[in-house]
Design a protein around this motif. Sequence first.
Motif: not given
Length: 323
Positions: A140-161
Amino acid sequence: MSFEHADHWVWDIWFAEDGDLFHMFYLHAPRALGDPHLRHRNARIGHATSADLRDWTDHGRVFDAGPEGSFDASATWTGSTLRGDDGLWRMFYTGSVFLEPDTHANIEMIGLAVSRDLQQWGKRPGVVLAADPALYETLGTSDWPEEAWRDPWVFRPEGETLWHMLVTARATHGAGDDRGVIGHMTSEDLEHWTPQPALSAPGAGFAHLEVPQVVAVEGQRFLVFSCDGAKLCGERAGQRGGVWAVAIEADLPAGGYPIHEARLICDERLYAGRVVIRRDGQAVLMAFENEGEGGFIGRVADPVPLTLSADGRGLVPAQEVSA
């Protein structure tokens, strides 16, 4: 041999490794729907295993869509699967709710399911992640037909918490057809997530950046994503879309991902590509067969071996280099 269902279309895929097996999670919907475009409203997640990424044992549906009123009431879409420090497997997946039967308008959120063995899964009701309207475009904040919040990719870089989640998202500013960005969230425990600014800028010629993944091939790190030709814009408008890669110097490069430098790995005859490293160290592209002479195909293709381009800044099928 490719992975396919006689009575279901199969498309987006993602992977986890456990011992000698690759676990593939895949979207599927009944061919009895008739129109392949309807698959998005009826998608469910399936599970299959293989030792070599070619011969697959199918284990069927992982879980169903949620009840009316839930964030995944219409469909369950693409995600990522990983093992936490507590030994539990977690699947972050997309839930979709279509608002009307005859429009594309839908709201996407990210949920969590957990498993001890990658076979039996239970949804975690308290973890549902939505787009932060202060940082990302919402319906609703533009004319785009969806609220895009998808396809999660979860990772933790080496050495990070911190754990990091990359998300297919849209910016709140820029040309309406050129707002595709890599959304970003962080977590210390894989349960509580903090929204962060996007890791890329709009205006790179992509209306959306689907199924993002960070991976290392032959010592060079890449962000891999997909965008079809219909969603290319700006200077890329009219070009062929498909699976893309952009070389990066770190998993989370300072200044964000340089999406404007992205190059095609393959055109959109294959789509939603994931790079998987085989046991012998060979990087391969796993993707679904998209469009053919008869229309939508909907099956997982055999692995495509990959190598670096001549300048080391792109990914290309190995046969193109050896030819």
